[in-house]
Design a protein around this motif. Structure first.
Motif, PDB file in Angstrom:
ATOM      1  N   ARG A 105       0.771   4.079  -2.987  1.00 20.21           N
ATOM      2  CA  ARG A 105       0.552   5.490  -2.630  1.00 20.21           C
ATOM      3  C   ARG A 105       1.693   6.360  -3.169  1.00 20.21           C
ATOM      4  O   ARG A 105       1.461   7.468  -3.676  1.00 20.21           O
ATOM      5  CB  ARG A 105       0.445   5.625  -1.119  1.00 20.21           C
ATOM      6  CG  ARG A 105       0.039   7.019  -0.643  1.00 20.21           C
ATOM      7  CD  ARG A 105      -0.058   7.074   0.876  1.00 20.21           C
ATOM      8  NE  ARG A 105      -0.971   6.068   1.393  1.00 20.21           N
ATOM      9  CZ  ARG A 105      -0.609   5.013   2.117  1.00 20.21           C
ATOM     10  NH1 ARG A 105       0.684   4.817   2.390  1.00 20.21           N
ATOM     11  NH2 ARG A 105      -1.491   4.152   2.556  1.00 20.21           N
ATOM     12  N   SER A 106       2.907   5.865  -3.098  1.00 22.33           N
ATOM     13  CA  SER A 106       4.056   6.633  -3.578  1.00 22.33           C
ATOM     14  C   SER A 106       4.004   6.827  -5.093  1.00 22.33           C
ATOM     15  O   SER A 106       4.304   7.914  -5.596  1.00 22.33           O
ATOM     16  CB  SER A 106       5.357   5.922  -3.193  1.00 22.33           C
ATOM     17  OG  SER A 106       5.512   5.874  -1.792  1.00 22.33           O
ATOM     18  N   SER A 131       0.825  -1.207   0.000  1.00 19.46           N
ATOM     19  CA  SER A 131       0.000   0.000   0.000  1.00 19.46           C
ATOM     20  C   SER A 131       0.860   1.258   0.000  1.00 19.46           C
ATOM     21  O   SER A 131       0.527   2.254  -0.660  1.00 19.46           O
ATOM     22  CB  SER A 131      -0.954  -0.002   1.200  1.00 19.46           C
ATOM     23  OG  SER A 131      -0.236  -0.043   2.423  1.00 19.46           O
ATOM     24  N   ASP A 132       1.999   1.233   0.724  1.00 25.30           N
ATOM     25  CA  ASP A 132       2.927   2.374   0.704  1.00 25.30           C
ATOM     26  C   ASP A 132       3.432   2.633  -0.714  1.00 25.30           C
ATOM     27  O   ASP A 132       3.513   3.772  -1.167  1.00 25.30           O
ATOM     28  CB  ASP A 132       4.140   2.101   1.598  1.00 25.30           C
ATOM     29  CG  ASP A 132       3.830   2.106   3.081  1.00 25.30           C
ATOM     30  OD1 ASP A 132       2.752   2.606   3.462  1.00 25.30           O
ATOM     31  OD2 ASP A 132       4.669   1.599   3.849  1.00 25.30           O
ATOM     32  N   ARG A 162       1.301   6.907  -6.892  1.00 23.51           N
ATOM     33  CA  ARG A 162       0.237   7.882  -7.153  1.00 23.51           C
ATOM     34  C   ARG A 162       0.701   9.297  -6.845  1.00 23.51           C
ATOM     35  O   ARG A 162       0.403  10.235  -7.586  1.00 23.51           O
ATOM     36  CB  ARG A 162      -1.001   7.533  -6.305  1.00 23.51           C
ATOM     37  CG  ARG A 162      -1.683   6.241  -6.701  1.00 23.51           C
ATOM     38  CD  ARG A 162      -2.728   5.871  -5.666  1.00 23.51           C
ATOM     39  NE  ARG A 162      -3.228   4.515  -5.882  1.00 23.51           N
ATOM     40  CZ  ARG A 162      -3.759   3.759  -4.933  1.00 23.51           C
ATOM     41  NH1 ARG A 162      -3.853   4.225  -3.693  1.00 23.51           N
ATOM     42  NH2 ARG A 162      -4.196   2.554  -5.220  1.00 23.51           N
ATOM     43  N   TRP A 163       1.428   9.445  -5.745  1.00 25.41           N
ATOM     44  CA  TRP A 163       1.905  10.778  -5.364  1.00 25.41           C
ATOM     45  C   TRP A 163       2.858  11.335  -6.425  1.00 25.41           C
ATOM     46  O   TRP A 163       2.763  12.500  -6.813  1.00 25.41           O
ATOM     47  CB  TRP A 163       2.602  10.722  -4.010  1.00 25.41           C
ATOM     48  CG  TRP A 163       2.951  12.087  -3.488  1.00 25.41           C
ATOM     49  CD1 TRP A 163       2.175  12.891  -2.701  1.00 25.41           C
ATOM     50  CD2 TRP A 163       4.165  12.804  -3.727  1.00 25.41           C
ATOM     51  NE1 TRP A 163       2.833  14.076  -2.445  1.00 25.41           N
ATOM     52  CE2 TRP A 163       4.049  14.052  -3.062  1.00 25.41           C
ATOM     53  CE3 TRP A 163       5.326  12.527  -4.440  1.00 25.41           C
ATOM     54  CZ2 TRP A 163       5.066  15.007  -3.083  1.00 25.41           C
ATOM     55  CZ3 TRP A 163       6.335  13.474  -4.480  1.00 25.41           C
ATOM     56  CH2 TRP A 163       6.211  14.700  -3.808  1.00 25.41           C
TER      57      TRP A 163
END
Length: 412
Positions: A167-168, A163-164, A170-171
């Motif tokens: 998220r990274s 999940s990290d 996407r960021w």
């Protein structure tokens, strides 16, 4: 205004023999309109004719793995030191632009930055694209994705779980990164990381690749051992850089079956011609060591895999104006033909970056990224040092060793 270039030789970059007594017509939009012999060249009205005499024209070089905000210091600590101060982002941007311009002066018209502090590489990319400064085309990955305490953690996005990592990705995409860089193994530059073992399991790498592809980005991975190479391939990573095939005991191995699968795939393998490798070019013993270290790449090339040479410029002993030495590493270490080497740093690199429709060869419809050198590099790669002029998007950006102003209308 359209521009007609004439030169003794033109290397298209597709692998076909060079065109002798050649000409190339560049349209007002900066794209190539015609390529062939000078005798058959069209003579459009109001076109500027540039006579280059005995020179050779070839596609702009592409260095697909650099670190623009690094300073190519004498050791790992010196390189890391320039990234230690948060308040120095302005200095980092100035250094990154200067490094990009050094690359351009040597004939490199496109670079992919594979990890910088913060969003520095994106800002430099935008400044060049907006005409605020002269420089190469920059494909920016932004910060590399790595584990807590992992390789490049001092300038990376730290992500430990699936999940990290998602998220990274996407960021970074939201921030405007052109591509995604993930650090799949430890690295020699980062104390405490282990270059001989993976940092991420294949499932987490697959999540990163899936998220990158969903968002229209290609993904490149740092991989210094055989397990990481296999995991990256199984995960669908587009480019596996360094790819040194180290085993857990530090020896160099090669999995021929995996190599055959790689050769049948669209995966690109990156060959790193950094300063450490360049130092082995100086004597017979060094060349023998270089060839042994690069035996897996040589076997991959023989199998038909897409091998792309890059510099890793910015790491120790690896300045941005010496990409020619990385090409020598491939020529000598892989015993590769010079045309293979040039294609690795032009046409094949363009494919790896997802830019094959735009740059990498001198073909009709592509952007006119062109290098003019004094003599034929197919006779001696050292002739690439004799850069007379560089065009990017049809505009002169380097002439007689100097950068051209970025926004002068008649610069062609």
């Amino acid at each position: 205004m359209r521009t007609l270039l004439r030169a003794r030789l033109l290397i298209v970059g597709t692998g076909v023999p060079p065109i002798e007594d050649a000409a190339m017509l560049i349209g007002a939009d900066g794209r190539i309109e015609w390529v062939g012999t000078s005798a058959a060249a069209p003579r459009p009205e109001a076109a500027r004719v540039v006579e280059l005499g005995p020179a050779t024209l070839l596609p702009g070089l592409i260095d697909s793995h650099v670190h623009l905000s690094f300073d190519a210091g004498p050791d790992h600590a010196a390189v890391r030191a320039v990234l230690d101060y948060e308040e120095q982002h302005g200095l980092l941007a100035a250094r990154a632009l200067s490094n990009a311009q050094m690359a351009l002066l040597s004939g490199v018209t496109t670079v992919r930055d594979c990890g910088a502090k913060g969003l520095v590489a994106l800002r430099v990319r935008d400044a060049i694209a907006d005409g605020l400064a002269t420089g190469p085309r920059v494909v920016a990955c932004g910060m590399p994705i790595t584990t807590t305490g992992g390789h490049l953690h001092y300038c990376g996005l730290r992500a430990d779980s699936e999940s990290d990592v998602r998220r990274s990705v996407r960021w970074l995409a939201q921030a405007g990164a052109d591509a995604i860089k993930i650090v799949s193994s430890g690295g020699n530059m980062t104390a405490g990381s282990n270059p001989l073992l993976p940092q991420y399991p294949a499932g987490v790498l697959a999540a990163a690749a899936e998220e990158a592809h969903r968002l229209g980005r290609r993904i490149v991975a740092h991989a210094l051992n055989a397990r990481s190479i296999r995991d990256c391939f199984e995960a669908g990573i587009d480019t596996i850089d360094h790819a040194t095939w180290s085993l857990a005991d530090g020896s160099v191995g090669f999995d021929a079956a995996l190599g055959a699968r790689l050769a049948r795939s669209d995966t690109t393998l990156g060959l790193t011609g950094s300063g450490i490798m360049r130092q082995l070019l100086t004597d017979t013993a060094g060349v023998q060591e270089l060839r042994e270290r690069l035996r897996p790449h040589r076997e991959l090339l023989a199998l038909g895999a897409r091998v792309v040479v890059h510099s890793d410029a910015g790491v120790r002993f690896t300045p941005f104006d010496q990409f020619i030495l990385s090409l020598h590493v491939m020529e000598v270490g892989l015993e590769a033909a010079r045309m293979q080497v040039l294609q690795s740093a032009t046409a094949h690199a363009a494919v790896a970056l997802g830019l094959a429709d735009e740059v990498g060869t001198l073909e009709v419809g592509k952007r006119a990224d062109v290098v003019c050198v004094e003599s034929n590099p197919l006779e001696d790669l050292n002739n690439l040092r004799q850069v007379r002029r560089v065009w990017r998007d049809g505009r002169v950006v380097v002439e007689d060793g100097r950068l051209a102003a970025p926004a002068v209308d008649d610069a062609r």
